[in-house]
Design an enzyme around this catalytic site. Structure first.
Site, PDB file in Angstrom:
ATOM      1  N   HIS B 118       0.872  -1.179   0.000  1.00 25.83           N
ATOM      2  CA  HIS B 118       0.000   0.000   0.000  1.00 25.83           C
ATOM      3  C   HIS B 118       0.911   1.231   0.000  1.00 25.83           C
ATOM      4  CE1 HIS B 118      -2.784   2.968   1.783  1.00 25.83           C
ATOM      5  NE2 HIS B 118      -3.779   2.132   1.539  1.00 25.83           N
ATOM      6  N   ASP B 195       2.866  -4.302   8.284  1.00 23.70           N
ATOM      7  CA  ASP B 195       1.649  -3.509   8.115  1.00 23.70           C
ATOM      8  C   ASP B 195       0.462  -4.467   8.260  1.00 23.70           C
ATOM      9  OD1 ASP B 195      -0.621  -2.304   7.121  1.00 23.70           O
ATOM     10  OD2 ASP B 195       0.249  -1.726   5.205  1.00 23.70           O
ATOM     11  N   GLN B 198      -4.811  -4.800   7.127  1.00 19.52           N
ATOM     12  CA  GLN B 198      -5.838  -5.693   6.575  1.00 19.52           C
ATOM     13  C   GLN B 198      -5.982  -6.977   7.380  1.00 19.52           C
ATOM     14  OE1 GLN B 198      -7.948  -4.972   4.300  1.00 19.52           O
ATOM     15  NE2 GLN B 198      -7.007  -3.014   3.793  1.00 19.52           N
ATOM     16  N   LYS B 221     -10.463  -0.224  10.619  1.00 15.93           N
ATOM     17  CA  LYS B 221     -10.651  -1.449   9.826  1.00 15.93           C
ATOM     18  C   LYS B 221     -10.968  -2.633  10.741  1.00 15.93           C
ATOM     19  CE  LYS B 221      -7.275  -0.081   6.264  1.00 15.93           C
ATOM     20  NZ  LYS B 221      -7.960   0.469   5.101  1.00 15.93           N
ATOM     21  N   CYS B 359      -4.636   2.596  -3.646  1.00 14.84           N
ATOM     22  CA  CYS B 359      -3.396   3.074  -3.023  1.00 14.84           C
ATOM     23  C   CYS B 359      -2.266   2.079  -3.242  1.00 14.84           C
ATOM     24  CB  CYS B 359      -3.583   3.356  -1.531  1.00 14.84           C
ATOM     25  SG  CYS B 359      -4.787   4.635  -1.224  1.00 14.84           S
TER      26      CYS B 359
END
Lengths: 149, 401
Positions: B118, B195, B198, B221, B359
């Site tokens: 991303h 990261d 998600q 999220k 993104c």
């Protein structure tokens, strides 16, 4: 007509499938590169102006059906016209899609009026406007790049 | 049937019962439990924190501390001082990219990322490279749409300072083998930043077991409010790293001659934090914990495999990413229909999806597309939502045939 059917009219779909004046134009006298960074619409517009008239025009690039059909119909519209004739049409078109055009302004748009449905879809106004912003940039002799953001 | 029935827990679907919300990878809807907690906090518990001069402030401070400990437990960290509240994943990555590069890396070292990151896990690291004379290296992905582990091993070496990778790709849904990554990176002396934006709503995370040095995610999220996120970092590293943003709350003493800084976690939390949002994140973690990851993963699998079965039958569809070892989303393109036209037509059928570059422009370039459409799934989705998606997509195909 449903909102969707008024957006995706057959003429728009047909220009999307078979865009007119699609490709490079070399040599050209005017050029602009229009980018919509949010959705990735990306088109180049080329004009060849002689004796103050657009004698040749083309566009190339990629984008959604609305942006591509808008570009295709733009090329048909400006071909053979003088810059002075093109400017009020461009202004009227940009007003049409943002729902601010007067009856007189609409009257001079001819088949461009099929884009009126775009005003119901605020996020898609930029798609229809992109190539016209590039035209604005090209004829202002900026020869540069425009972005809808 | 392993499908969860949680739709009624989300008030947005009372307001819009007709909506099929398939954009949870961008941001999830909020359960009543989270909304009520935030409202209740503002109505009867709100005060600023870390002052403790009156009872209300003392309780608010305790609420934030409790959430910090809930986060620690949620991701299996050793100590709650390793949990830094940020404004989100992006801010957490910026913190690590700057502070770690400045303090613990040497000019000439490399930061290794991947083709599928991303922008939030590209741009801050790119800027750190410019600022601290580091070099950015890009690990490719396989034709299957997963991290290319052979290429990763070849790119990794003693020159690698940071490995920064997504746990789950927001476009491909592939799950990165981060435990193996950490082991390989540590053998070369590199730090690993994951990261997890998600991942946290879909897979259980245990940072000690993974042995990552840094892990970050966003509350929004994970069914929580926007404006707050988490950076986990190993205490010894966070202690060794220089301060990032400075100001109130992160100091010990200030004079015009010399300022000394607070201990962890305050050292990295300059300014008044998003207090109610932190409390809301606490409620979101409780919500997820009550459902449990066994049930969430069974639900995800049921929805995802049903969606794949239906999507893959559509005429002219191309679905990106692996078909197994994958999280809850499908990115796709349709022949002749641009993703933005797809999204507009789907919106008319009350189906919310994402269309665009997600993104992840370098990944779009890799697949030679300007944009993709993405349907992403969450605990409130049902097979009815998938049916609604498929019927709307059939309409798209009809318009553009």
């Amino acid at each position: 007509m449903s909102r969707l059917a008024s957006l995706y009219q057959e003429m728009i779909l047909s220009h999307n499938r078979s865009p007119q004046n699609f490709g490079d134009l070399d040599p050209h006298t005017h050029h602009s590169h229009g980018v919509n960074p949010v959705c990735g619409d990306d088109f180049h517009l080329y004009l060849f102006v002689e004796d103050n008239r657009v004698s040749k025009v083309s566009f190339k690039g990629q984008g959604c059906a609305i942006s591509k059909a808008s570009a295709s119909i733009l090329t048909e519209t400006v071909l053979g016209k003088s810059i002075q004739e093109i400017i009020p049409i461009k202004d009227a078109f940009l007003k049409l899609i943002s729902d601010t055009a007067s009856t007189e302004e609409k009257a001079q748009l001819g088949k461009l009026k099929i884009f009126e449905g775009v005003k119901e879809f605020p996020v898609r106004v930029k798609c229809a406007a992109l190539i016209w912003r590039a035209l604005e940039d090209a004829i202002s002799q900026q020869h540069g790049q425009i972005s809808t953001e | 049937m392993s499908e969860l029935t949680l739709r009624q827990e989300f008030p947005i679907f009372n307001a819009h019962p007709e909506i099929a919300y398939l954009d949870s990878a961008a941001s999830t809807q909020k359960p009543r439990m989270v909304i009520d907690r935030i409202q209740g906090f503002y109505e009867s518990e709100y005060a600023t924190i870390n002052r403790g001069l009156y009872e209300l402030g003392y309780h608010a401070t305790n609420n934030v501390a409790k959430t910090r400990d809930a986060v620690r437990h949620f991701i299996g960290a050793k100590d709650s001082k390793e949990i830094i509240f940020t404004s989100g994943t992006t801010a957490a990555i910026n913190l690590v990219a700057n502070s770690l590069s400045q303090g613990l890396l040497k000019p000439g070292q490399e930061i290794l990322i991947s083709q599928m990151e991303h922008h939030a896990n590209i741009v801050p690291l790119q800027r750190a490279c410019d600022q601290y004379q580091l070099r950015l290296k890009i690990c490719p992905i396989t034709s299957n749409g997963e991290l290319d582990m052979d290429a990763f091993k070849a790119l990794l070496g003693p020159q690698t300072g940071i490995v920064a990778l997504t746990h789950i790709s927001n476009v491909l849904g592939c799950i990165t083998p981060i435990k193996t990554i950490c082991h390989l990176a540590h053998e070369q002396g590199a730090y690993v930043l994951i990261d997890g934006a998600q991942a946290v709503a879909h897979v259980p995370v245990n940072v000690q077991e993974i042995d990552c040095d840094f892990y970050c995610f966003s509350s929004h999220k994970l069914y929580g409010p926007s404006g707050v996120g988490v950076l986990y970092g190993k205490a010894n590293l966070l202690e060794a790293m220089p301060v990032y943003q400075s100001g109130g709350d992160m100091i010990e003493t200030v004079s015009f001659e010399k300022t000394t800084y607070a201990d962890l976690p305050n050292k990295f939390e300059a300014g008044t934090p998003p207090i109610a949002q932190i409390v809301g994140l606490g409620a979101a973690i409780e919500f997820v914990s009550q459902i449990g990851f066994d049930a969430i993963q069974a639900h995800d699998e049921a929805i995802q495999s049903y969606a794949y079965e239906r999507l893959s039958q559509l005429k002219g569809i191309q679905i990106f990413g692996p078909t197994s070892n994958k999280s809850s989303l499908h990115s796709f393109v349709l022949k002749d229909a641009h993703p933005h036209d797809i999204a507009t037509i789907l919106d008319q059928s009350k189906v919310c999806i994402r269309a665009g570059h997600h993104c992840a422009q370098p990944l779009m370039s890799h697949y030679e597309v300007a944009a993709m459409a993405r349907a992403s799934y969450s605990v409130y989705n049902t097979s009815n939502d998938i049916d609604q998606l498929i019927s709307a997509l059939s309409q798209v195909i009809e318009v553009f045939q």
